[in-house]
Design a protein around this motif. Structure first.
Motif, PDB file in Angstrom:
ATOM      1  N   PRO A  10      -9.558  -3.543  -2.874  1.00 56.96           N
ATOM      2  CA  PRO A  10     -10.168  -2.425  -2.163  1.00 56.96           C
ATOM      3  C   PRO A  10     -10.077  -1.106  -2.949  1.00 56.96           C
ATOM      4  CG  PRO A  10      -8.860  -3.736  -0.654  1.00 56.96           C
ATOM      5  CD  PRO A  10      -8.587  -4.263  -2.028  1.00 56.96           C
ATOM      6  N   VAL A  11     -11.127  -0.329  -2.832  1.00 54.59           N
ATOM      7  CA  VAL A  11     -11.242   0.966  -3.515  1.00 54.59           C
ATOM      8  C   VAL A  11      -9.949   1.782  -3.416  1.00 54.59           C
ATOM      9  CG1 VAL A  11     -12.393   3.236  -3.302  1.00 54.59           C
ATOM     10  CG2 VAL A  11     -13.763   1.137  -3.296  1.00 54.59           C
ATOM     11  N   LEU A  12      -9.408   1.889  -2.184  1.00 47.83           N
ATOM     12  CA  LEU A  12      -8.234   2.722  -1.955  1.00 47.83           C
ATOM     13  C   LEU A  12      -7.016   2.293  -2.762  1.00 47.83           C
ATOM     14  CD1 LEU A  12      -7.702   3.593   1.801  1.00 47.83           C
ATOM     15  CD2 LEU A  12      -7.815   5.148  -0.163  1.00 47.83           C
ATOM     16  N   MET A  13      -6.915   1.006  -3.039  1.00 46.39           N
ATOM     17  CA  MET A  13      -5.759   0.545  -3.827  1.00 46.39           C
ATOM     18  C   MET A  13      -5.847   1.074  -5.250  1.00 46.39           C
ATOM     19  SD  MET A  13      -5.106  -3.283  -2.330  1.00 46.39           S
ATOM     20  CE  MET A  13      -4.953  -3.494  -0.537  1.00 46.39           C
ATOM     21  N   HIS A  14      -7.062   1.125  -5.788  1.00 47.27           N
ATOM     22  CA  HIS A  14      -7.238   1.728  -7.118  1.00 47.27           C
ATOM     23  C   HIS A  14      -6.805   3.195  -7.087  1.00 47.27           C
ATOM     24  CE1 HIS A  14      -9.614  -1.490  -9.048  1.00 47.27           C
ATOM     25  NE2 HIS A  14     -10.078  -1.718  -7.835  1.00 47.27           N
ATOM     26  N   THR A  15      -7.238   3.884  -6.030  1.00 49.42           N
ATOM     27  CA  THR A  15      -6.968   5.319  -5.939  1.00 49.42           C
ATOM     28  C   THR A  15      -5.463   5.583  -5.899  1.00 49.42           C
ATOM     29  OG1 THR A  15      -9.000   5.449  -4.631  1.00 49.42           O
ATOM     30  CG2 THR A  15      -7.600   7.413  -4.674  1.00 49.42           C
ATOM     31  N   LEU A  16      -4.771   4.874  -5.015  1.00 50.93           N
ATOM     32  CA  LEU A  16      -3.324   5.074  -4.878  1.00 50.93           C
ATOM     33  C   LEU A  16      -2.608   4.753  -6.187  1.00 50.93           C
ATOM     34  CD1 LEU A  16      -2.932   3.541  -1.304  1.00 50.93           C
ATOM     35  CD2 LEU A  16      -2.380   5.904  -1.902  1.00 50.93           C
ATOM     36  N   GLN A  17      -3.008   3.650  -6.785  1.00 48.29           N
ATOM     37  CA  GLN A  17      -2.355   3.214  -8.016  1.00 48.29           C
ATOM     38  C   GLN A  17      -2.552   4.223  -9.153  1.00 48.29           C
ATOM     39  OE1 GLN A  17      -3.255  -0.867  -8.240  1.00 48.29           O
ATOM     40  NE2 GLN A  17      -1.730  -1.303  -9.848  1.00 48.29           N
ATOM     41  N   ALA A  18      -3.732   4.823  -9.204  1.00 45.94           N
ATOM     42  CA  ALA A  18      -4.014   5.800 -10.266  1.00 45.94           C
ATOM     43  C   ALA A  18      -2.981   6.932 -10.230  1.00 45.94           C
ATOM     44  CB  ALA A  18      -5.427   6.356 -10.108  1.00 45.94           C
ATOM     45  N   PHE A  19      -2.693   7.436  -9.033  1.00 43.17           N
ATOM     46  CA  PHE A  19      -1.727   8.538  -8.920  1.00 43.17           C
ATOM     47  C   PHE A  19      -0.315   8.050  -9.189  1.00 43.17           C
ATOM     48  CE2 PHE A  19      -5.336  10.560  -7.161  1.00 43.17           C
ATOM     49  CZ  PHE A  19      -5.139  11.911  -7.379  1.00 43.17           C
ATOM     50  N   TYR A  20      -0.015   6.854  -8.699  1.00 39.05           N
ATOM     51  CA  TYR A  20       1.321   6.301  -8.876  1.00 39.05           C
ATOM     52  C   TYR A  20       1.642   6.131 -10.356  1.00 39.05           C
ATOM     53  CZ  TYR A  20       5.421   3.526  -7.665  1.00 39.05           C
ATOM     54  OH  TYR A  20       6.711   3.064  -7.509  1.00 39.05           O
ATOM     55  N   GLU A  21       0.627   5.702 -11.113  1.00 36.85           N
ATOM     56  CA  GLU A  21       0.843   5.485 -12.555  1.00 36.85           C
ATOM     57  C   GLU A  21       0.773   6.781 -13.359  1.00 36.85           C
ATOM     58  OE1 GLU A  21      -1.904   2.412 -13.672  1.00 36.85           O
ATOM     59  OE2 GLU A  21      -0.885   0.928 -12.397  1.00 36.85           O
ATOM     60  N   ALA A  22       0.078   7.760 -12.825  1.00 37.34           N
ATOM     61  CA  ALA A  22      -0.121   8.992 -13.601  1.00 37.34           C
ATOM     62  C   ALA A  22       1.109   9.897 -13.583  1.00 37.34           C
ATOM     63  CB  ALA A  22      -1.330   9.760 -13.085  1.00 37.34           C
ATOM     64  N   VAL A  23       1.835   9.909 -12.471  1.00 37.73           N
ATOM     65  CA  VAL A  23       2.924  10.878 -12.309  1.00 37.73           C
ATOM     66  C   VAL A  23       4.188  10.165 -11.854  1.00 37.73           C
ATOM     67  CG1 VAL A  23       3.672  13.009 -11.166  1.00 37.73           C
ATOM     68  CG2 VAL A  23       1.242  12.634 -11.631  1.00 37.73           C
ATOM     69  N   GLU A  24       5.199  10.173 -12.692  1.00 37.34           N
ATOM     70  CA  GLU A  24       6.441   9.484 -12.354  1.00 37.34           C
ATOM     71  C   GLU A  24       7.077  10.109 -11.116  1.00 37.34           C
ATOM     72  OE1 GLU A  24       9.092   8.965 -15.799  1.00 37.34           O
ATOM     73  OE2 GLU A  24      10.544   8.247 -14.269  1.00 37.34           O
ATOM     74  N   GLY A  25       7.452   9.281 -10.183  1.00 33.72           N
ATOM     75  CA  GLY A  25       8.172   9.761  -9.008  1.00 33.72           C
ATOM     76  C   GLY A  25       7.299  10.433  -7.957  1.00 33.72           C
ATOM     77  N   ILE A  26       5.982  10.336  -8.095  1.00 31.69           N
ATOM     78  CA  ILE A  26       5.096  10.976  -7.117  1.00 31.69           C
ATOM     79  C   ILE A  26       5.204  10.291  -5.750  1.00 31.69           C
ATOM     80  CG2 ILE A  26       3.052   9.537  -7.600  1.00 31.69           C
ATOM     81  CD1 ILE A  26       1.354  12.115  -7.375  1.00 31.69           C
ATOM     82  N   SER A  27       5.092  11.076  -4.689  1.00 35.57           N
ATOM     83  CA  SER A  27       5.059  10.508  -3.336  1.00 35.57           C
ATOM     84  C   SER A  27       3.613  10.493  -2.854  1.00 35.57           C
ATOM     85  CB  SER A  27       5.879  11.362  -2.367  1.00 35.57           C
ATOM     86  OG  SER A  27       7.203  11.464  -2.813  1.00 35.57           O
ATOM     87  N   LEU A  28       3.184   9.334  -2.377  1.00 33.76           N
ATOM     88  CA  LEU A  28       1.785   9.179  -1.954  1.00 33.76           C
ATOM     89  C   LEU A  28       1.670   9.193  -0.444  1.00 33.76           C
ATOM     90  CD1 LEU A  28       0.754   6.253  -4.362  1.00 33.76           C
ATOM     91  CD2 LEU A  28       0.531   8.725  -4.737  1.00 33.76           C
ATOM     92  N   ILE A  29       0.783  10.036   0.051  1.00 30.92           N
ATOM     93  CA  ILE A  29       0.524  10.110   1.487  1.00 30.92           C
ATOM     94  C   ILE A  29      -0.937   9.744   1.702  1.00 30.92           C
ATOM     95  CG2 ILE A  29       0.418  11.649   3.477  1.00 30.92           C
ATOM     96  CD1 ILE A  29       2.618  13.341   2.079  1.00 30.92           C
ATOM     97  N   LEU A  30      -1.145   8.660   2.427  1.00 31.14           N
ATOM     98  CA  LEU A  30      -2.511   8.186   2.652  1.00 31.14           C
ATOM     99  C   LEU A  30      -2.912   8.527   4.082  1.00 31.14           C
ATOM    100  CD1 LEU A  30      -5.049   6.492   1.978  1.00 31.14           C
ATOM    101  CD2 LEU A  30      -3.735   4.463   2.677  1.00 31.14           C
ATOM    102  N   VAL A  31      -4.000   9.280   4.233  1.00 29.99           N
ATOM    103  CA  VAL A  31      -4.453   9.655   5.571  1.00 29.99           C
ATOM    104  C   VAL A  31      -5.655   8.794   5.944  1.00 29.99           C
ATOM    105  CG1 VAL A  31      -5.067  11.539   7.103  1.00 29.99           C
ATOM    106  CG2 VAL A  31      -3.758  12.018   5.019  1.00 29.99           C
TER     107      VAL A  31
END
Lengths: 228, 228
Positions: free
Chosen positions: B31-52
């Motif tokens: 799913p599209v959203l999994m790509h989106t979340l993963q992009a941020f997770y891989e781009a910035v170490e230790g980032i916290s992801l909030i999905l609305v």
């Protein structure tokens, strides 16, 4: 009514980071320009195609046509200093008193039949037809102070083919300042003619970067889809 | 400094002509959203992801995460009436006094690492960072009289992630009219903050039509290319 397409391919391809100008790059097995010419040839029965190329690209193009056994009939015309000069050279080959003329970017190989014939038919009724699509991003304008938002409400991205009755183009390109316009709609408007908007297509990409070539290839492979 | 991304995926997907909202459609196998979340997770170490997500989409999303064994950690938060309400709900989960927050469209799955970290780094220096790309088409605006050209000189298309220091967003989203803005840069500006432009990416498509999904798939397959 006679139909013409003036395909303008004057670009030197700097933004592609390639030696070969982008109109000659291979897309799904053949040069971009061959797709473009064929799209018009297939969209409108009996259309005459006028291809405007920089003089020094013409031998290369002729060689490509031989190599690819490209047989779609077209007249090759040398371009000028500016896009405006190139279009004017192309138009000068049209002798008919009455005609409908599409002016089209050579690097938009994915103009589809429905859009092309839709533009011609609107132009035959109203004198002009300019394909547009809604924007999907917000806009900002850089200024001395940084930047400010631009209201995108009602704002559309303008594509080609831009279709006109030939007398509109003759009048417009007779203006002394014709070379200052990069958009035929704006030139026609400056000459006092009304512009009518037609429905563009999101498939109708302008190939200006390596990504665009990949996108175009993907669209060709995916075939026709319902467009919003 | 803590880093957060608020990924907003409130759309109901009408423009896709599909029953499934576009953020859940499959792109290159997931799913599209999994790509989106993963992009941020891989781009910035230790980032916290909030999905609305809209409240009634959450069970479906959780099922998708199970089915796809999607293990990128993220907090799922129900959205609100408008995009503004959704962002505000997402922001309300950030307790840190100081933080950098990226607000990003869930349907932009191809935000690349360099762009994401570039935006965060500009925001850490200047307070805000909004990625933009130059337009390749001319613009026209519809009006009562038909349409007129819009000068595109210096005009850029605005993308996301839009990154801000959290206190800027807190001040901006405390405004009574926060829900009237669809673009966080404009809201922050209305609240008196200066917007700084960062370099966007032509790969960073917003998926709003079936063509866009094909384009995104092609870009993924083609892998990374040098961007103009």
């Amino acid at each position: 009514m006679e139909h013409y397409a003036v395909i303008v391919a004057g670009g030197s391809g700097n933004r592609m980071g390639s030696e070969i100008p982008k109109q000659f790059l291979k897309l799904a097995g053949k040069p971009v320009l061959m797709h473009t010419l064929q799209a018009f040839y297939e969209a409108v029965e009996g259309i005459s195609l006028i291809l405007v190329l920089p003089l020094n690209h013409i031998p290369f193009w002729e060689e490509l046509c031989n190599n690819f056994k490209f047989e779609t009939p077209h007249l090759c015309v040398p371009g000028g200093e500016t896009r405006g000069h190139s279009v004017k050279n192309g138009l000068s080959k049209i002798m008919a008193e009455q005609a409908l003329v599409a002016i089209h970017d050579g690097v938009r190989p994915l103009a589809d039949k429905a859009m092309i014939s839709g533009c011609f038919s609107l132009a035959s009724e109203k004198g002009s037809a300019v394909p547009c699509i809604p924007l999907s991003d917000s806009l900002r304008k850089k200024d001395n102070n940084g930047s400010h938002p631009v209201d995108r409400n009602g704002v559309y991205a303008v594509q080609t083919p831009q279709c006109f009755e030939i007398e509109i183009l003759r009048t417009a390109y007779a203006r002394a300042d014709f070379m200052n316009y990069t958009d035929d709609a704006q030139l026609a408007e400056a000459a006092g003619f009304k512009i009518h908007l037609a429905e563009g297509s999101r498939r109708n990409l302008k190939i200006t970067t390596p990504e665009d070539l990949i996108l175009a290839e993907a669209l060709i492979k995916a075939g026709k889809l319902s467009v919003e």
